[in-house]
Design an enzyme around this catalytic site. Structure first.
Site, PDB file in Angstrom:
ATOM      1  N   ASN A   1       0.598  -1.071   0.291  1.00 52.10           N
ATOM      2  CA  ASN A   1      -0.106  -0.051   0.029  1.00 52.10           C
ATOM      3  C   ASN A   1       1.246   1.623   0.150  1.00 52.10           C
ATOM      4  O   ASN A   1       0.580   2.046   0.368  1.00 52.10           O
ATOM      5  CB  ASN A   1      -0.835   0.238   1.324  1.00 52.10           C
ATOM      6  CG  ASN A   1      -0.245   0.120   2.399  1.00 52.10           C
ATOM      7  OD1 ASN A   1       0.734  -0.386   2.212  1.00 52.10           O
ATOM      8  ND2 ASN A   1      -0.856   0.285   3.154  1.00 52.10           N
TER       9      ASN A   1
ATOM     10  N   ASP B   1      10.108 -17.576  20.182  1.00 54.33           N
ATOM     11  CA  ASP B   1      10.749 -16.908  20.559  1.00 54.33           C
ATOM     12  C   ASP B   1      11.369 -17.334  22.016  1.00 54.33           C
ATOM     13  O   ASP B   1      10.578 -17.001  22.284  1.00 54.33           O
ATOM     14  CB  ASP B   1       9.841 -15.453  20.684  1.00 54.33           C
ATOM     15  CG  ASP B   1      10.844 -13.553  20.997  1.00 54.33           C
ATOM     16  OD1 ASP B   1      12.178 -13.706  19.187  1.00 54.33           O
ATOM     17  OD2 ASP B   1      11.239 -13.761  21.674  1.00 54.33           O
TER      18      ASP B   1
ATOM     19  N   GLU C   1      13.649 -21.487  19.947  1.00 51.82           N
ATOM     20  CA  GLU C   1      14.803 -20.184  19.468  1.00 51.82           C
ATOM     21  C   GLU C   1      15.382 -19.992  20.624  1.00 51.82           C
ATOM     22  O   GLU C   1      14.676 -19.766  21.844  1.00 51.82           O
ATOM     23  CB  GLU C   1      14.614 -19.001  19.409  1.00 51.82           C
ATOM     24  CG  GLU C   1      15.440 -18.388  19.157  1.00 51.82           C
ATOM     25  CD  GLU C   1      15.786 -16.854  19.635  1.00 51.82           C
ATOM     26  OE1 GLU C   1      16.847 -16.045  19.395  1.00 51.82           O
ATOM     27  OE2 GLU C   1      14.512 -16.229  20.245  1.00 51.82           O
TER      28      GLU C   1
ATOM     29  N   HIS D   1      17.236 -12.956  10.757  1.00 51.88           N
ATOM     30  CA  HIS D   1      17.148 -11.574  11.626  1.00 51.88           C
ATOM     31  C   HIS D   1      17.745 -11.618  11.866  1.00 51.88           C
ATOM     32  O   HIS D   1      17.723  -9.899  12.311  1.00 51.88           O
ATOM     33  CB  HIS D   1      15.506 -11.357  11.138  1.00 51.88           C
ATOM     34  CG  HIS D   1      15.374 -11.552  12.451  1.00 51.88           C
ATOM     35  ND1 HIS D   1      15.095 -12.817  13.291  1.00 51.88           N
ATOM     36  CD2 HIS D   1      14.694 -10.849  14.032  1.00 51.88           C
ATOM     37  CE1 HIS D   1      14.709 -13.555  14.423  1.00 51.88           C
ATOM     38  NE2 HIS D   1      14.444 -11.873  14.577  1.00 51.88           N
ATOM     39  N   ASP D   2      18.464 -11.916  13.150  1.00 52.83           N
ATOM     40  CA  ASP D   2      19.371 -11.625  14.135  1.00 52.83           C
ATOM     41  C   ASP D   2      20.597 -11.466  13.433  1.00 52.83           C
ATOM     42  O   ASP D   2      21.337 -11.201  14.989  1.00 52.83           O
ATOM     43  CB  ASP D   2      19.325 -11.666  15.803  1.00 52.83           C
ATOM     44  CG  ASP D   2      17.737 -12.096  15.666  1.00 52.83           C
ATOM     45  OD1 ASP D   2      16.994 -10.448  15.997  1.00 52.83           O
ATOM     46  OD2 ASP D   2      17.257 -13.427  16.616  1.00 52.83           O
TER      47      ASP D   2
HETATM   48  C1  GLC Z   1      14.376 -12.998  19.389  1.00 49.40           C
HETATM   49  C2  GLC Z   1      14.506 -12.334  18.251  1.00 49.40           C
HETATM   50  C3  GLC Z   1      15.456 -11.038  18.673  1.00 49.40           C
HETATM   51  C4  GLC Z   1      14.128 -10.427  19.798  1.00 49.40           C
HETATM   52  C5  GLC Z   1      14.820 -11.249  20.475  1.00 49.40           C
HETATM   53  C6  GLC Z   1      13.475 -10.522  21.782  1.00 49.40           C
HETATM   54  O1  GLC Z   1      16.205 -13.450  19.972  1.00 49.40           O
HETATM   55  O2  GLC Z   1      15.118 -13.086  17.533  1.00 49.40           O
HETATM   56  O3  GLC Z   1      14.757 -10.471  17.451  1.00 49.40           O
HETATM   57  O4  GLC Z   1      14.922  -9.189  19.985  1.00 49.40           O
HETATM   58  O5  GLC Z   1      14.340 -12.975  20.456  1.00 49.40           O
HETATM   59  O6  GLC Z   1      12.096 -10.935  21.623  1.00 49.40           O
HETATM   60 CA    CA Z   2       2.719  -1.140   3.688  1.00 52.09          CA
END
Ligand code: GLC
Ligand code: CA
Length: 533
Positions: free
Chosen positions: A24, A201, A260, A320-321
């Site tokens: 969007n 998480d 995780e 993503h980390d």
């Molecule tokens: C996990 C996620 C990370 C986040 C953290 C706290 O490690 O992968 O991106 O910042 O948890 O939620």
């Molecule tokens: Ca958007």
């Protein structure tokens, strides 16, 4: 969907919704953006997508600070958009996994607003409140992984609350029965909606020491690294919760949970998995490995050997980390090493996890300190540049905003997108994209690659990794040259005398070419072949 064990044989693709596709034009990726790219994901050949959090969030930690577990953040779309995404994904046989962030909430969550309002508010015990040891000092020495102390003093009630991550991410009190019940409801809510599973998480952080003992000190630079995390992680109560979660999942067909495992050894990760526990838990050793045949081999051998019986390995090289594997291993814009790494990731035993953009070799962006968005980067730049690097917009095409959005994205697009993008790589049969796609197709049609035994065949010379994947019907040989010079792999009498069919090579070789028990490999070649007899 009746394909049993999709999570065992399939490939899971992580989407960071904020940076995947913006439908969007507000510069932020969204659910309709993802729905619009499902055909792309089906073409690539993934079996599931894991969405980083889509719940309403003030975005201190971009979705990992949740303000409402039962809703979709309006910046990502509506619940109806989510339902449509789920339906469209299922129509393409793509499963959908949600990220549940249950260790902490946002400080803007209604529960926390209540909790901090007074000591006798019914939500007070939903979080971890303690008196200081003495006036002005924290209840104990626990630290925050995002920097500084793990405790914030709240003058309104004169107590401290605990946060493992940012101060705006207060930890929930899982020992409080109503919290635990509510958490289980969250699972049921999304399961009833039809999602196929969850990524949990930092799940092994749910329980901290009930006596709040100080962590022992050790050498390290930051406060957090100077402690042994004995009392702020991996509480023994977690096993019971893991079993409760599994029993809920098992009321629905073929659902999945991957945890995780935070700050944990691979041994610990495996303990959390099994027929009555989680289906999988991450081991990050491969993601942390340097570019070395020896190191890759050690990681896989250790992890493979641990995951027997009712344990099943999963393998991850990007998320993503962390800095992207293309940034860690790639030289400039050259992708040859990435093909070797990918061939490894996708042919060792276990469920591979991919991270958006990995399939086109996206590199990390470089940001100035003033441009940082991640709380870690903001706090520590330039000493630590945080995690923004791997979160730049997906590079779909060469247009100004890489086909991600028609407006300026929330974070910078990598300048290399003019050449490195999906559109270009689709047209180039030698591209990394095609290499991923080809191996994913091979995996789909190969029971040995999906479930066969993993058997290293050599460790000589050091630059070479080679192994068999075998079941009763099929033998696959994978040979990977980590070095730039050509090498020969000694096959031994038995293997050399079998007849090999070339399935795939990263270096356009025409035939297998085994000679006198040797398999020649060119520099940085990944070669996959199958025994004909
Ligand atoms: C996990 C996620 C990370 C986040 C953290 C706290 O490690 O992968 O991106 O910042 O948890 O939620
Ligand atoms: Ca958007």
């Amino acid at each position: 969907m009746s394909d049993s064990h999709w999570w065992r044989n399939g490939v899971i693709y992580q989407i960071y919704p904020r940076s995947f596709a913006d439908s969007n034009g507000d510069g932020i990726g969204d659910l309709n953006g993802i729905t619009g790219k499902l055909d792309y994901l089906a073409e690539l050949g993934v079996d599931a997508i894991w969405l980083s959090p889509i719940n309403p969030s003030p975005d201190v930690d971009f979705g990992y600070d949740v303000a409402d577990y039962y809703a979709v953040d309006p910046k990502y779309g509506s619940m109806a958009d989510f339902d449509r995404l789920l339906e469209e994904a299922h129509r393409r046989n793509i499963h959908v996994i949600l990220d549940l962030v249950l260790n902490h909430t946002s400080d803007q969550h209604e529960w926390f607003i209540q909790s901090r309002s007074s000591k006798d508010n019914p939500y007070r015990s939903w979080y971890i409140w303690r008196d200081g040891r003495k006036p002005g000092s924290t209840p104990n020495n626990w630290a925050s992984i995002f920097g500084g102390r793990g405790w914030v003093f709240d003058s309104r009630t004169g107590q401290w609350y605990y946060h493992m991550f940012a101060p705006q991410q207060p930890d929930l009190n899982w020992r409080h029965e109503p919290v635990r019940k509510e958490m289980m409801n969250i699972f049921k809510f999304w399961l009833d909606k039809g999602v196929d599973g969850f990524r949990l998480d930092v799940f092994n952080e749910y329980f901290k020491d009930d006596q709040f003992r100080d962590n022992p000190w050790k050498l390290g630079i930051r406060r957090f690294d100077r402690q042994q995390h004995v009392y702020d992680a991996d509480g023994p109560e977690m096993m019971g919760v893991v079993e409760e979660i599994r029993s809920i999942l098992d009321r629905y067909p073929e659902r999945y949970a991957v945890g995780e495992t935070y700050l944990a050894t691979p041994e610990r990760a495996v303990e959390y998995t099994g027929d009555s526990r989680l289906h999988a838990a991450f081991d990050f050793s491969l993601l942390q490995s340097k570019w070395s045949a020896q190191s890759f081999m050690q990681v896989v051998q250790r992890w493979d050997a641990m995951n027997i019986g009712d344990h099943w390995p999963n393998n991850v090289m990007n998320n993503h980390d962390n800095p992207r594997s293309a940034t860690r291993f790639g030289r400039g814009e050259d992708d040859e090493r990435l093909k070797v790494a990918t061939a490894f990731l996708l042919t060792i035993r276990g469920t591979p996890f991919l991270y958006q953009g990995e399939e086109i070799g996206m590199r990390d962006i470089h940001l100035k300190c003033s441009e940082m968005q991640d709380p870690v980067g903001k706090k520590y730049c330039p000493a630590h540049r945080g995690r923004d690097g791997c979160r730049s917009p997906m590079q779909w095409d060469a247009s100004e905003f890489s086909g991600f959005s028609r407006a300026k994205p929330w974070i910078k697009v990598h300048p290399n997108h003019v050449l490195r993008n999906v559109e270009n790589q689709k047209q180039d049969a030698q591209s990394l994209f095609h290499f991923y796609k080809d191996i994913l197709r091979l995996r789909k049609n190969s029971p040995a690659l999906q479930e066969g035994m993993f058997q290293p065949i050599t460790f000589e010379p050091k630059r070479l990794v080679a192994y068999l994947r075998q079941n009763e019907t099929e033998t696959i040989l994978v040979a990977l040259n980590f070095g730039r010079r050509k090498v020969r792999l000694a096959l031994g009498y038995e293997l050399a005398n079998r007849e090999w069919e070339l399935l795939l090579s990263s270096q356009q070789r025409a035939e297998v070419g085994v000679k006198d028990q040797w398999l020649p490999l060119s520099g940085e070649e990944a070669c996959i072949m199958k025994a004909r007899n």
